[in-house]
Design a protein around this motif. Sequence first.
Motif, short mmCIF file in Angstrom:
data_model
loop_
_atom_site.label_atom_id
_atom_site.label_comp_id
_atom_site.label_asym_id
_atom_site.label_seq_id
_atom_site.Cartn_x
_atom_site.Cartn_y
_atom_site.Cartn_z
N GLY A 68 7.90 -5.88 -53.09
CA GLY A 68 6.59 -6.38 -52.66
C GLY A 68 6.34 -6.14 -51.18
N ASP A 69 5.10 -6.39 -50.79
CA ASP A 69 4.72 -6.20 -49.39
C ASP A 69 4.78 -7.53 -48.65
OD1 ASP A 69 4.12 -3.64 -50.15
OD2 ASP A 69 1.95 -3.84 -49.89
N VAL A 70 5.14 -7.47 -47.38
CA VAL A 70 5.00 -8.61 -46.48
C VAL A 70 3.97 -8.22 -45.44
CG1 VAL A 70 6.12 -10.01 -44.72
CG2 VAL A 70 7.34 -9.47 -46.84
N THR A 71 2.93 -9.03 -45.29
CA THR A 71 1.92 -8.73 -44.28
C THR A 71 2.01 -9.78 -43.17
OG1 THR A 71 0.50 -7.65 -45.89
CG2 THR A 71 -0.55 -8.43 -43.88
N LEU A 72 2.06 -9.28 -41.96
CA LEU A 72 2.22 -10.16 -40.79
C LEU A 72 1.02 -10.03 -39.87
CD1 LEU A 72 5.94 -9.37 -39.81
CD2 LEU A 72 5.10 -11.25 -41.24
N ARG A 73 0.50 -11.19 -39.47
CA ARG A 73 -0.57 -11.23 -38.47
C ARG A 73 -0.01 -11.89 -37.20
NH1 ARG A 73 -2.11 -12.30 -43.53
NH2 ARG A 73 -3.49 -10.74 -44.45
N PRO A 74 -0.78 -11.93 -36.14
CA PRO A 74 -0.25 -12.47 -34.88
C PRO A 74 0.35 -13.87 -35.06
CG PRO A 74 -2.28 -11.33 -34.45
CD PRO A 74 -2.13 -11.34 -35.94
N GLY A 75 1.53 -14.06 -34.51
CA GLY A 75 2.21 -15.35 -34.64
C GLY A 75 2.99 -15.48 -35.93
N GLU A 76 3.11 -14.40 -36.69
CA GLU A 76 3.90 -14.44 -37.91
C GLU A 76 5.12 -13.53 -37.77
OE1 GLU A 76 0.36 -15.67 -41.01
OE2 GLU A 76 1.13 -13.62 -41.07
N LEU A 77 6.22 -13.98 -38.32
CA LEU A 77 7.47 -13.23 -38.18
C LEU A 77 8.13 -13.08 -39.55
CD1 LEU A 77 10.22 -15.27 -38.28
CD2 LEU A 77 9.10 -16.11 -36.21
N TYR A 78 9.01 -12.09 -39.60
CA TYR A 78 9.76 -11.83 -40.83
C TYR A 78 11.07 -11.16 -40.45
CZ TYR A 78 10.91 -10.17 -45.51
OH TYR A 78 11.54 -9.94 -46.69
N VAL A 79 12.11 -11.48 -41.19
CA VAL A 79 13.39 -10.80 -40.98
C VAL A 79 13.67 -9.95 -42.22
CG1 VAL A 79 15.86 -11.08 -40.60
CG2 VAL A 79 14.25 -12.67 -39.52
N VAL A 80 13.71 -8.63 -42.02
CA VAL A 80 14.09 -7.73 -43.12
C VAL A 80 15.61 -7.81 -43.27
CG1 VAL A 80 14.18 -5.33 -43.90
CG2 VAL A 80 12.17 -6.16 -42.65
N PRO A 81 16.08 -8.21 -44.46
CA PRO A 81 17.53 -8.32 -44.63
C PRO A 81 18.22 -6.96 -44.54
CG PRO A 81 16.33 -9.44 -46.41
CD PRO A 81 15.34 -8.60 -45.67
N ARG A 82 19.44 -6.99 -44.06
CA ARG A 82 20.22 -5.76 -43.98
C ARG A 82 20.28 -5.07 -45.35
NH1 ARG A 82 25.91 -7.45 -41.98
NH2 ARG A 82 24.69 -9.00 -40.85
N GLY A 83 20.26 -3.74 -45.32
CA GLY A 83 20.41 -3.00 -46.57
C GLY A 83 19.17 -2.99 -47.44
N THR A 84 18.05 -3.47 -46.92
CA THR A 84 16.81 -3.54 -47.69
C THR A 84 15.86 -2.44 -47.22
OG1 THR A 84 17.07 -5.93 -47.88
CG2 THR A 84 14.88 -5.03 -48.32
N TYR A 85 15.47 -1.58 -48.13
CA TYR A 85 14.52 -0.53 -47.74
C TYR A 85 13.19 -1.14 -47.37
CZ TYR A 85 17.49 3.42 -48.69
OH TYR A 85 18.50 4.33 -48.61
N HIS A 86 12.63 -0.65 -46.27
CA HIS A 86 11.34 -1.16 -45.81
C HIS A 86 10.57 -0.03 -45.13
CE1 HIS A 86 14.24 -1.78 -42.53
NE2 HIS A 86 13.24 -1.75 -41.67
#
Lengths: 121, 121
Positions: A68-86
């Motif tokens: 799935g997609d993660v969409t980030l706007r200002p003030g939003e954060l996300y950590v892509v886990p190691r080994g995860t294609y992005h």
Amino acid sequence: MAGMGSINIAEKLGLITEHWSPRTVATVNDYDVRLVKVQGEFVRHQHAESDEFFLVIDGELTIRMDDGDVTLRPGELYVVPRGTYHQPVSEAETTILLVEPSEIVNTGDAGGPLTATVTPI
Amino acid sequence: MAGMGSINIAEKLGLITEHWSPRTVATVNDYDVRLVKVQGEFVRHQHAESDEFFLVIDGELTIRMDDGDVTLRPGELYVVPRGTYHQPVSEAETTILLVEPSEIVNTGDAGGPLTATVTPI
């Protein structure tokens, strides 16, 4: 104007002219704090050895992942886990703060022409 | 509302009621991304083993150090070098994003009543 030793994100971003070319603004032990301007599609890749922290400063970033997609706007954060294609993509110019180990290469296992040499700014 | 898996800083801050009690919103390998609300004077302390990353989200933070003060406003960041005594102070309520190794204790070598158990939020 930032005070003694402090780093003003907007000032630093004003110095960045290239897309997809992260620049290091600070280090925390053996981690880099990087700023990057992006627009368009980046290469799909993964970092087998490390998580990767994204914080959107301005604009909107979509991180396409296999589940799935993660969409980030200002003030939003996300950590892509190691080994995860992005695959980061952004329609309009977007500015991002990254935190990751200093040895991490932006294109991960994909390599290719978007691979950047990260320098301080 | 943040999308799948993303973390909205403002939403998380809305859940924090205590001052000087950092809460973990994400991890990057063995580092924590923490949010904290502060007001008043914290205890002067140092972390012998680690640098500490501060990014002001809202308000104004002064970090008193032996060789001068660093004042941070929204969008400004600073890394306190390891082994450097620092005392965060803030007149009005201020919100901060921290990045530091997960084992770091907020009061460092000082200990005392402001020592917080950091839990996720």
